[in-house]
Design a protein around this motif. Structure first.
Motif, mmCIF file in Angstrom:
data_model
loop_
_atom_site.group_PDB
_atom_site.id
_atom_site.type_symbol
_atom_site.label_atom_id
_atom_site.label_comp_id
_atom_site.label_asym_id
_atom_site.label_seq_id
_atom_site.Cartn_x
_atom_site.Cartn_y
_atom_site.Cartn_z
ATOM 1 N N GLU A 283 -0.034 6.221 2.060
ATOM 2 C CA GLU A 283 -0.121 5.192 1.034
ATOM 3 C C GLU A 283 0.238 3.821 1.606
ATOM 4 O O GLU A 283 1.006 3.698 2.555
ATOM 5 C CB GLU A 283 0.818 5.527 -0.129
ATOM 6 C CG GLU A 283 0.457 6.802 -0.869
ATOM 7 C CD GLU A 283 -0.875 6.694 -1.558
ATOM 8 O OE1 GLU A 283 -1.249 5.554 -1.917
ATOM 9 O OE2 GLU A 283 -1.569 7.725 -1.710
ATOM 10 N N PHE A 284 -0.328 2.808 0.991
ATOM 11 C CA PHE A 284 -0.043 1.437 1.393
ATOM 12 C C PHE A 284 1.357 1.043 0.929
ATOM 13 O O PHE A 284 1.758 1.331 -0.203
ATOM 14 C CB PHE A 284 -1.089 0.502 0.779
ATOM 15 C CG PHE A 284 -0.821 -0.959 1.047
ATOM 16 C CD1 PHE A 284 -1.067 -1.502 2.297
ATOM 17 C CD2 PHE A 284 -0.303 -1.776 0.055
ATOM 18 C CE1 PHE A 284 -0.809 -2.830 2.547
ATOM 19 C CE2 PHE A 284 -0.049 -3.104 0.301
ATOM 20 C CZ PHE A 284 -0.298 -3.643 1.555
ATOM 21 N N GLU A 285 2.133 0.448 1.803
ATOM 22 C CA GLU A 285 3.477 -0.012 1.502
ATOM 23 C C GLU A 285 3.444 -1.521 1.303
ATOM 24 O O GLU A 285 3.181 -2.264 2.245
ATOM 25 C CB GLU A 285 4.436 0.366 2.628
ATOM 26 C CG GLU A 285 4.544 1.854 2.852
ATOM 27 C CD GLU A 285 5.550 2.187 3.932
ATOM 28 O OE1 GLU A 285 6.339 1.295 4.282
ATOM 29 O OE2 GLU A 285 5.535 3.325 4.413
ATOM 30 N N ASP A 286 3.698 -1.911 0.095
ATOM 31 C CA ASP A 286 3.624 -3.325 -0.255
ATOM 32 C C ASP A 286 5.001 -3.951 -0.100
ATOM 33 O O ASP A 286 5.932 -3.653 -0.868
ATOM 34 C CB ASP A 286 3.133 -3.465 -1.691
ATOM 35 C CG ASP A 286 2.800 -4.923 -2.006
ATOM 36 O OD1 ASP A 286 2.975 -5.775 -1.103
ATOM 37 O OD2 ASP A 286 2.358 -5.180 -3.137
ATOM 38 N N TYR A 287 5.158 -4.756 0.932
ATOM 39 C CA TYR A 287 6.439 -5.427 1.200
ATOM 40 C C TYR A 287 6.528 -6.810 0.525
ATOM 41 O O TYR A 287 7.502 -7.531 0.713
ATOM 42 C CB TYR A 287 6.635 -5.600 2.708
ATOM 43 C CG TYR A 287 6.829 -4.306 3.422
ATOM 44 C CD1 TYR A 287 8.072 -3.678 3.446
ATOM 45 C CD2 TYR A 287 5.768 -3.685 4.072
ATOM 46 C CE1 TYR A 287 8.245 -2.471 4.092
ATOM 47 C CE2 TYR A 287 5.932 -2.478 4.716
ATOM 48 C CZ TYR A 287 7.190 -1.871 4.734
ATOM 49 O OH TYR A 287 7.372 -0.683 5.378
ATOM 50 N N THR A 288 5.506 -7.159 -0.233
ATOM 51 C CA THR A 288 5.551 -8.477 -0.884
ATOM 52 C C THR A 288 6.284 -8.442 -2.212
ATOM 53 O O THR A 288 6.570 -9.488 -2.792
ATOM 54 C CB THR A 288 4.124 -8.969 -1.120
ATOM 55 O OG1 THR A 288 3.438 -8.049 -1.988
ATOM 56 C CG2 THR A 288 3.369 -9.085 0.198
ATOM 57 N N GLN A 289 6.578 -7.207 -2.760
ATOM 58 C CA GLN A 289 7.288 -7.139 -4.034
ATOM 59 C C GLN A 289 8.726 -7.606 -3.858
ATOM 60 O O GLN A 289 9.384 -7.226 -2.891
ATOM 61 C CB GLN A 289 7.272 -5.705 -4.557
ATOM 62 C CG GLN A 289 5.872 -5.208 -4.900
ATOM 63 C CD GLN A 289 5.921 -3.769 -5.404
ATOM 64 O OE1 GLN A 289 6.992 -3.208 -5.497
ATOM 65 N NE2 GLN A 289 4.745 -3.241 -5.735
ATOM 66 N N PRO A 290 9.223 -8.422 -4.791
ATOM 67 C CA PRO A 290 10.621 -8.899 -4.672
ATOM 68 C C PRO A 290 11.605 -7.786 -4.941
ATOM 69 O O PRO A 290 11.312 -6.838 -5.648
ATOM 70 C CB PRO A 290 10.708 -9.992 -5.728
ATOM 71 C CG PRO A 290 9.688 -9.580 -6.753
ATOM 72 C CD PRO A 290 8.549 -8.956 -5.982
ATOM 73 N N MET A 291 12.752 -7.879 -4.332
ATOM 74 C CA MET A 291 13.826 -6.910 -4.537
ATOM 75 C C MET A 291 14.519 -7.221 -5.846
ATOM 76 O O MET A 291 14.972 -8.355 -6.092
ATOM 77 C CB MET A 291 14.831 -6.965 -3.385
ATOM 78 C CG MET A 291 14.235 -6.590 -2.046
ATOM 79 S SD MET A 291 15.411 -6.752 -0.708
ATOM 80 C CE MET A 291 16.648 -5.618 -1.282
ATOM 81 N N LYS A 292 14.566 -6.283 -6.753
ATOM 82 C CA LYS A 292 15.167 -6.471 -8.070
ATOM 83 C C LYS A 292 16.485 -5.716 -8.152
ATOM 84 O O LYS A 292 16.558 -4.558 -7.751
ATOM 85 C CB LYS A 292 14.229 -5.974 -9.146
ATOM 86 C CG LYS A 292 12.904 -6.729 -9.194
ATOM 87 C CD LYS A 292 12.014 -6.209 -10.285
ATOM 88 C CE LYS A 292 10.690 -6.951 -10.343
ATOM 89 N NZ LYS A 292 9.823 -6.441 -11.410
ATOM 90 N N ARG A 293 17.490 -6.408 -8.658
ATOM 91 C CA ARG A 293 18.816 -5.806 -8.825
ATOM 92 C C ARG A 293 18.926 -5.321 -10.266
ATOM 93 O O ARG A 293 18.735 -6.077 -11.209
ATOM 94 C CB ARG A 293 19.919 -6.802 -8.522
ATOM 95 C CG ARG A 293 19.881 -7.324 -7.085
ATOM 96 C CD ARG A 293 20.815 -8.499 -6.926
ATOM 97 N NE ARG A 293 22.168 -8.157 -7.302
ATOM 98 C CZ ARG A 293 23.079 -7.678 -6.462
ATOM 99 N NH1 ARG A 293 22.744 -7.485 -5.202
ATOM 100 N NH2 ARG A 293 24.299 -7.381 -6.857
ATOM 101 N N THR A 294 19.204 -4.080 -10.471
ATOM 102 C CA THR A 294 19.404 -3.504 -11.788
ATOM 103 C C THR A 294 20.725 -2.786 -11.819
ATOM 104 O O THR A 294 21.241 -2.347 -10.792
ATOM 105 C CB THR A 294 18.296 -2.515 -12.144
ATOM 106 O OG1 THR A 294 18.275 -1.500 -11.166
ATOM 107 C CG2 THR A 294 16.942 -3.221 -12.204
ATOM 108 N N ILE A 295 21.265 -2.669 -12.985
ATOM 109 C CA ILE A 295 22.566 -2.004 -13.155
ATOM 110 C C ILE A 295 22.327 -0.522 -13.331
ATOM 111 O O ILE A 295 21.502 -0.100 -14.137
ATOM 112 C CB ILE A 295 23.315 -2.570 -14.366
ATOM 113 C CG1 ILE A 295 23.550 -4.061 -14.166
ATOM 114 C CG2 ILE A 295 24.612 -1.842 -14.611
ATOM 115 C CD1 ILE A 295 24.206 -4.723 -15.358
ATOM 116 N N SER A 296 23.051 0.292 -12.553
ATOM 117 C CA SER A 296 22.910 1.728 -12.634
ATOM 118 C C SER A 296 23.622 2.255 -13.859
ATOM 119 O O SER A 296 24.731 1.822 -14.167
ATOM 120 C CB SER A 296 23.480 2.381 -11.376
ATOM 121 O OG SER A 296 23.461 3.758 -11.511
ATOM 122 N N GLU A 297 22.987 3.146 -14.560
ATOM 123 C CA GLU A 297 23.592 3.723 -15.743
ATOM 124 C C GLU A 297 24.165 5.106 -15.502
ATOM 125 O O GLU A 297 24.894 5.637 -16.316
ATOM 126 C CB GLU A 297 22.547 3.811 -16.866
ATOM 127 C CG GLU A 297 22.041 2.466 -17.315
ATOM 128 C CD GLU A 297 21.000 2.608 -18.392
ATOM 129 O OE1 GLU A 297 20.550 1.595 -18.921
ATOM 130 O OE2 GLU A 297 20.643 3.772 -18.690
#
Length: 618
Positions: A283-297
């Motif tokens: 599969e193609f690995e898209d490195y252009t997506q921004p890193m998103k910080r989310t809170i773990s539940e």
């Protein structure tokens, strides 16, 4: 046309000619002898050549000669060996039919020639003696005639002389008469000798010499006929082996025609086919997506279970997507379910759970503790390929179930082993039948032997048959297991495609998950340890990603349906039969395998386990 009449005066030339004929015959014998030596040497060289290129027994080279082209080459070598044998036959026949016979004939010919020329020389000596006697008689007659003439002249001279006394005249007269008488006697002897010589000479040139020369002529003609017959035999000896040599050449041509390139290609497939499927698309690995910080539940393990995302391979191991790669075994051990297994359905009776009550809940262990446990746990050490190779070298042989081979090769080896064991069983059964018949004969005729003496043999043969049958059952079970693992190409491709899709999830998602595990977005000590261990596990995976699967230690039957939603678990359906590869270590989870690509943990209380005693002891 006879030598006796035509060559009556060529005794010496005939002697030279016959000697030259014998020399020719001896030269021909020498020629044939050298030809036989050449044939023997040629046959020996052909045999050595054929032997040189024959495959050695019990060698890797012998395994290559299962292809039709190699078999044709072996047939060519065998035919050349037979071809060499025909040249040996040529040598033997020429030696026995020509060389030996002509050598003996030459000896006889020399003796016969010697005898004939001895008779000729004896006849010549006799005629020469007669000639000498004639010459002697002739000279004596001539001398006596001259002496008589002289005596007569002296008498006449004395008789005419008047001064000579009468007594002297009488004496001269008597002397003249005596000389005349001697001349007459010499004349008669010369005449008789001459007649005798003429008779002997006639016999010599018209009887003795013709007979001797005729025998010499016959001897020479027999020699010529014999050398002609030998030359014909020389050709016949060669002609006799031509049909067999032709068959040898026909065999070589037939072997060449038997070469089947398609069959050889199929044999190559059977010899080297592993049974694995080619890897799916990456599969193609898209490195252009921004890193998103989310809170773990949830906890680290729950976040992994919800996202269903696996560790991404490092750049070093990205290219090693072999068809036999499964989920990372090291990470499977490190991320095995730490939460307690769910209880079985309420409808189930306690008797339906063969493995006892549900395992108590346990505290969540730090990831570093699980890694240390993995590194120090002895049952896991056999997963390392290097240690397995070292153990194989020490033992000097591979595992009994051929688990070190690819599936297809393992199936062939197991099938071959089953066939061999069945043949041994058949031999033992034939031996048992023979002993039984012998025992019946002893029972009917006790004087031939004691029937009881065969009982221990029957027991021994029966035990051997039972052992062999157990061996057959064991190998058939392995064979059934392997055949059950060989997937259909379509299913295998789909499973691999899904596996590669999970393996190629972008690394940014992993980073986001790691950050989600902390409410404030920062890394905790446990999270940093886990990230560090992820990198170490990826490096370990570079070396062991193509290792062989863990051996099965038993089977199990699913008592209830279980939906494996967490990382490291596997879904099962009620009544499904699976393989056990790791028993419960006290945490309430049992590691099972469905096939080569699907394995994971299920609650111990959800399955009924049947452990293999031999595998457990080993």
């Amino acid at each position: 046309m006879s030598w006796g009449t035509e060559l009556w005066d060529q005794f010496d030339n005939l002697e030279k000619h016959t000697q030259g004929g014998i020399d020719i015959l001896e030269k021909y014998i020498k020629f044939v002898k050298e030809r036989t030596e050449i044939e023997i040497s040629y046959a020996k060289q052909l045999r050595n050549l054929s032997k040189k290129y024959q495959p050695k027994r019990n060698s890797k080279e012998e395994e290559e000669y299962k292809y039709t082209s190699c078999k044709a080459f072996i047939s060519t070598l065998n035919e050349m060996n037979d071809y060499a044998g025909q040249h040996e036959v040529i040598s033997e026949n020429m030696t026995s039919q020509i060389t030996v016979e002509l050598t003996r004939y030459v000896q006889e010919l020399k003796q016969e020639r010697k005898s004939h020329f001895h008779d000729g020389r004896k006849a010549q000596q006799h005629i020469e003696t007669c000639w000498k006697q004639l010459e002697s008689s002739k000279r004596r007659f001539e001398r006596d005639c001259k002496e008589a003439d002289r005596a007569q002249q002296y008498f006449e001279k004395m008789d005419a002389d008047i001064n000579v006394t009468k007594a002297d005249v009488e004496k001269a007269r008597q002397q003249a008469q005596l000389r005349h008488q001697m001349a007459e006697d010499s004349k008669a002897d010369y005449s008789a000798t001459l007649q005798k010589f003429n008779h002997e000479q006639h016999e010599h040139y018209y009887t003795h010499i013709p007979n001797i020369f005729q025998k010499i002529q016959e001897m020479e003609e027999r020699r010529i006929v014999r050398i002609g017959e030998s030359m014909k035999t020389y050709a016949e000896v060669d002609r006799q082996v031509i049909p067999i040599i032709g068959k040898c050449l026909d065999g070589i041509a037939k072997a060449a025609e038997s070469i089947d390139q398609k069959n050889d290609s199929q044999l190559v497939i059977e010899a080297y086919k592993s049974g694995f499927e080619p890897p799916g698309d990456i599969e193609f690995e898209d490195y252009t997506q921004p890193m998103k910080r989310t809170i773990s539940e949830t906890s680290l393990s729950n976040s992994r279970g919800d996202s269903k995302t696996e560790l991404k391979f490092s750049s070093k191991s990205k290219g090693k997507l072999w068809p036999f790669i499964k989920k990372n075994k090291l990470m499977s051990l490190l991320t095995s379910p730490h939460q307690p297994p769910p209880p079985p359905p309420a409808s189930a009776s306690p008797s339906a759970v063969p493995n006892g009550p549900q395992s108590p809940k346990q505290q969540k262990e730090p990831l570093s503790h699980r890694f240390n446990e993995f590194m120090t746990s002895k049952p896991k050490i056999h997963c390392f390929r290097s240690l397995k190779r070292g153990l194989s070298l020490k033992l000097g042989a591979g595992p009994e179930d051929f688990s070190n081979l690819p599936p297809e090769q393992r199936r062939k080896k197991l099938q071959q082993k089953v066939d061999e064991l069945n043949k041994e069983i058949q031999k033992e059964m034939d031996q048992r039948d023979a002993i039984t018949k012998m025992k019946d004969v002893y029972v009917k005729n006790p004087q031939m032997g004691d029937p009881g003496s065969l009982d221990h043999k029957l027991i021994e043969v029966g035990q051997n048959i039972e052992k062999l049958r157990l061996e057959v059952q064991k190998f058939e079970a392995w064979l059934t297991e392997v055949e059950g693992r060989l997937p259909v190409r379509g299913e295998q491709a789909r499973r691999q495609s899904g596996m590669y899709e999970a393996q190629t999830t972008p690394s940014v998602n992993n980073c986001a998950q790691d950050r989600e595990s902390s409410p404030d977005g920062s890394y905790t000590e446990e999270q940093s340890q886990e990230n560090e261990l992820k990198m170490m596990a990826t490096e370990f995976d570079d070396e062991f990603d193509d290792e062989e699967p863990l051996p099965t230690i038993g089977t199990c039957k699913a008592l209830y349906t279980f939906e494996g939603q967490n990382e490291g678990t596997i879904s099962i359906a009620e009544g499904e039969i699976l393989y056990v590869i790791e028993e419960d270590k006290g945490d309430g989870w049992t590691r099972i395998r469905r096939n080569e690509d699907e394995e994971g943990y299920v609650p111990t209380s959800y399955v009924e386990v049947y452990l293999d005693k031999n595998a457990k002891d080993s």
